[in-house]
Scaffold this motif. Sequence first.
Motif, PDB file in Angstrom:
ATOM      1  N   TYR A 186      97.842  75.253  60.198  1.00  0.00           N
ATOM      2  CA  TYR A 186      97.755  76.415  61.108  1.00  0.00           C
ATOM      3  C   TYR A 186      97.039  77.576  60.413  1.00  0.00           C
ATOM      4  O   TYR A 186      96.152  78.223  60.993  1.00  0.00           O
ATOM      5  CB  TYR A 186      99.159  76.834  61.585  1.00  0.00           C
ATOM      6  N   ARG A 187      97.391  77.816  59.139  1.00  0.00           N
ATOM      7  CA  ARG A 187      96.782  78.966  58.436  1.00  0.00           C
ATOM      8  C   ARG A 187      95.273  78.773  58.278  1.00  0.00           C
ATOM      9  O   ARG A 187      94.505  79.725  58.337  1.00  0.00           O
ATOM     10  CB  ARG A 187      97.455  79.160  57.076  1.00  0.00           C
ATOM     11  N   GLN A 188      94.880  77.508  58.033  1.00  0.00           N
ATOM     12  CA  GLN A 188      93.454  77.224  57.902  1.00  0.00           C
ATOM     13  C   GLN A 188      92.739  77.534  59.233  1.00  0.00           C
ATOM     14  O   GLN A 188      91.680  78.163  59.274  1.00  0.00           O
ATOM     15  CB  GLN A 188      93.263  75.749  57.495  1.00  0.00           C
ATOM     16  N   ALA A 189      93.375  77.105  60.335  1.00  0.00           N
ATOM     17  CA  ALA A 189      92.789  77.359  61.667  1.00  0.00           C
ATOM     18  C   ALA A 189      92.698  78.859  61.929  1.00  0.00           C
ATOM     19  O   ALA A 189      91.709  79.351  62.493  1.00  0.00           O
ATOM     20  CB  ALA A 189      93.623  76.678  62.747  1.00  0.00           C
ATOM     21  N   ALA A 190      93.712  79.596  61.490  1.00  0.00           N
ATOM     22  CA  ALA A 190      93.709  81.049  61.695  1.00  0.00           C
ATOM     23  C   ALA A 190      92.545  81.678  60.935  1.00  0.00           C
ATOM     24  O   ALA A 190      91.886  82.596  61.436  1.00  0.00           O
ATOM     25  CB  ALA A 190      95.043  81.646  61.248  1.00  0.00           C
ATOM     26  N   ARG A 191      92.270  81.158  59.731  1.00  0.00           N
ATOM     27  CA  ARG A 191      91.137  81.705  58.955  1.00  0.00           C
ATOM     28  C   ARG A 191      89.817  81.443  59.695  1.00  0.00           C
ATOM     29  O   ARG A 191      88.950  82.295  59.780  1.00  0.00           O
ATOM     30  CB  ARG A 191      91.106  81.083  57.551  1.00  0.00           C
ATOM     31  N   GLU A 192      89.706  80.215  60.244  1.00  0.00           N
ATOM     32  CA  GLU A 192      88.466  79.901  60.990  1.00  0.00           C
ATOM     33  C   GLU A 192      88.315  80.821  62.198  1.00  0.00           C
ATOM     34  O   GLU A 192      87.235  81.320  62.486  1.00  0.00           O
ATOM     35  CB  GLU A 192      88.505  78.445  61.481  1.00  0.00           C
ATOM     36  N   ALA A 193      89.435  81.025  62.885  1.00  0.00           N
ATOM     37  CA  ALA A 193      89.394  81.891  64.076  1.00  0.00           C
ATOM     38  C   ALA A 193      88.984  83.309  63.670  1.00  0.00           C
ATOM     39  O   ALA A 193      88.197  83.967  64.360  1.00  0.00           O
ATOM     40  CB  ALA A 193      90.750  81.907  64.762  1.00  0.00           C
ATOM     41  N   MET A 194      89.497  83.751  62.517  1.00  0.00           N
ATOM     42  CA  MET A 194      89.127  85.098  62.039  1.00  0.00           C
ATOM     43  C   MET A 194      87.617  85.164  61.791  1.00  0.00           C
ATOM     44  O   MET A 194      86.972  86.155  62.141  1.00  0.00           O
ATOM     45  CB  MET A 194      89.854  85.416  60.720  1.00  0.00           C
ATOM     46  N   ASP A 195      87.063  84.103  61.195  1.00  0.00           N
ATOM     47  CA  ASP A 195      85.616  84.100  60.925  1.00  0.00           C
ATOM     48  C   ASP A 195      84.821  84.148  62.226  1.00  0.00           C
ATOM     49  O   ASP A 195      83.831  84.864  62.347  1.00  0.00           O
ATOM     50  CB  ASP A 195      85.213  82.849  60.130  1.00  0.00           C
ATOM     51  N   GLN A 196      85.292  83.366  63.219  1.00  0.00           N
ATOM     52  CA  GLN A 196      84.573  83.357  64.509  1.00  0.00           C
ATOM     53  C   GLN A 196      84.592  84.754  65.145  1.00  0.00           C
ATOM     54  O   GLN A 196      83.607  85.217  65.705  1.00  0.00           O
ATOM     55  CB  GLN A 196      85.238  82.393  65.490  1.00  0.00           C
ATOM     56  N   LEU A 197      85.741  85.409  65.019  1.00  0.00           N
ATOM     57  CA  LEU A 197      85.862  86.736  65.628  1.00  0.00           C
ATOM     58  C   LEU A 197      84.932  87.742  64.953  1.00  0.00           C
ATOM     59  O   LEU A 197      84.412  88.651  65.583  1.00  0.00           O
ATOM     60  CB  LEU A 197      87.312  87.225  65.576  1.00  0.00           C
ATOM     61  N   LYS A 198      84.735  87.538  63.656  1.00  0.00           N
ATOM     62  CA  LYS A 198      83.812  88.408  62.925  1.00  0.00           C
ATOM     63  C   LYS A 198      82.404  88.252  63.505  1.00  0.00           C
ATOM     64  O   LYS A 198      81.695  89.223  63.749  1.00  0.00           O
ATOM     65  CB  LYS A 198      83.825  88.001  61.451  1.00  0.00           C
ATOM     66  N   VAL A 199      82.018  86.991  63.743  1.00  0.00           N
ATOM     67  CA  VAL A 199      80.685  86.715  64.288  1.00  0.00           C
ATOM     68  C   VAL A 199      80.563  87.327  65.692  1.00  0.00           C
ATOM     69  O   VAL A 199      79.561  87.969  66.026  1.00  0.00           O
ATOM     70  CB  VAL A 199      80.436  85.179  64.344  1.00  0.00           C
TER      71      VAL A 199
END
Length: 558
Positions: free
Chosen positions: A49-62
């Motif tokens: 879950y934490r890994q997915a949250a990091r990916e989601a954070m990166d997408q939101l940055k973009v």
Amino acid sequence: MFPEVEMKIYKGKSVFGGIAIGKIQVYGKGEKRVKRTKVEDTEAEILRYRQAAREAMDQLKVLYEKALQEVGEANAAIFEIHRMMLEDGDYQESIENIIHIQEVNAEYAVAQTGDNFAQMFASMEDDYMRGRAADVRDISERLLAALQGEEAEKISVREPVIIVAEDLAPSETVQLDKDRVLSFVTVHGSLNSHTAILARTIGIPALVGTGLSLDDTIDGKTGIVDGTDGTFYVEPDEETLSRLQKARQEELLKKELFQTLKGKENITLDGQNILLYANIGNMKDLAAVLQNDAGGIGLFRSEFIYLERDDFPSEEEQFKIYRTVAETMGKKRVVIRTLDIGADKQCGYFKMEKEENPAMGCRAIRICLTRPEIFKTQLRALFRASAFGKIAIMYPMITSVWEVRKIKEIAEEVREELKGQGIACGKPEQGIMIETPAAAIISDQLAREVDFFSIGTNDLTQYLLAVDRQNRALDEFCDTHHPAILRMIETVVENAHRAGIRAGICGELGADPELTRDFLAMGVDELSVSPGRILPIRKIVLETDVSEYKKDWRKSWK
Ligand code: PEP
Ligand code: MG
């Protein structure tokens, strides 16, 4: 014979004016069905879950960067808010607890938490908070996609269409292919949602809260979105189609003029600048403001908020409207005029005494100074909203210096009160309308008290020429180019400049193309006009040589 098709009409809230005609594409989110499965290693599931949250954070940055480029900082901020929500302790804790205690997969925990939080927001009293339910769903969908190794869903559009959806998340709106999406219509959604703000900025007609029942029977059919009055037609009849095609055609012609002038500075041949701003009465007008490339809003007639209701609008209601306008305009200036009730704008619940001559009666600032509780509510909303954009406050119907001093005293009290309550507020400029002969004559003194002037030629004309602006029978006596008016404007501008402040015109005369050159020659700093008048005036500005014009002017009025 073909069977008669029946036109269906739905009413919604218009987010953005304009007309769109085209094929309907129903967008049903591929509801992610989430299975609940038992897991043995809950620690590993939490890490997943934490890994997915990091990916989601990166997408939101973009997404933030993309929105920043396309719709400006104020609108892009929603993706920062999503990042904050994703990092929110309660949200994270709920997901991890569900995984841990129920020994279940991360997908289930995310979906469950998303539903719970969305329901919680949806049941709140406050409109703004209710609007956040869509945001929580949006981030939960994003997390689910990341957990399942997919990109978050995008709406794929192959041809120009009107998108009809249950609701749209901000990330979906910002990723819409703007060249192919003619409009969008949602079943739910509020005018305060960030999706609505984004739509206004992108500039496509859009309706929310239409309450239509979403089924595939309308997919592929012809639709018309009339953002001017919030109507959605499905399978329009011939008469409706041709009427709205005509209106759309007129819009397109205006747009053509717009394309050639868009983005150009309002600068004369000899290098003199003038600001061209828009006058608005409510949020619906924002579409036209942006479409017509206004440099800002020079007059928001806030009394319409009062006139559209049966009772006083609360501080909160007003705050949301002012904030939406300020956020939508981003870095551009928004001049909000405090309520100008009275005279021709009567509002029953104010319970005003009947007056023999309401145009010279208790109106505008006179109401505010005699009933400060009404004034203070509006000022609180304005000061609070000024923390969200470039708001300036403008006071109408001024005649004397003491009024301005009293207003400033009350305004300062309100600001102090907000500060004492720990409520954020900005430091908006405060200016006045010059719309009475008295104010114009003492404009040298008034200029020392305020940050700017805006000349209200509608009232100034009526008081100067003693011609009731409501009385059509007096048309022949209402010479809007009367030398008295033009001289007075020139004097006001001179007095403003001597005191180092700006002077604009927000009355109808500002949009009179026969006078644009004269206003430039007088050095008027800003013309605030109805949105549709901005581009024709820009054209005149671009073609004018002020120094040349000044060689031979004023003949008729000096
Ligand atoms: C004016 O008087 O010129 C003006 C802009 O205000 P209103 O028309 O709302 O009175
Ligand atoms: Mg006026």
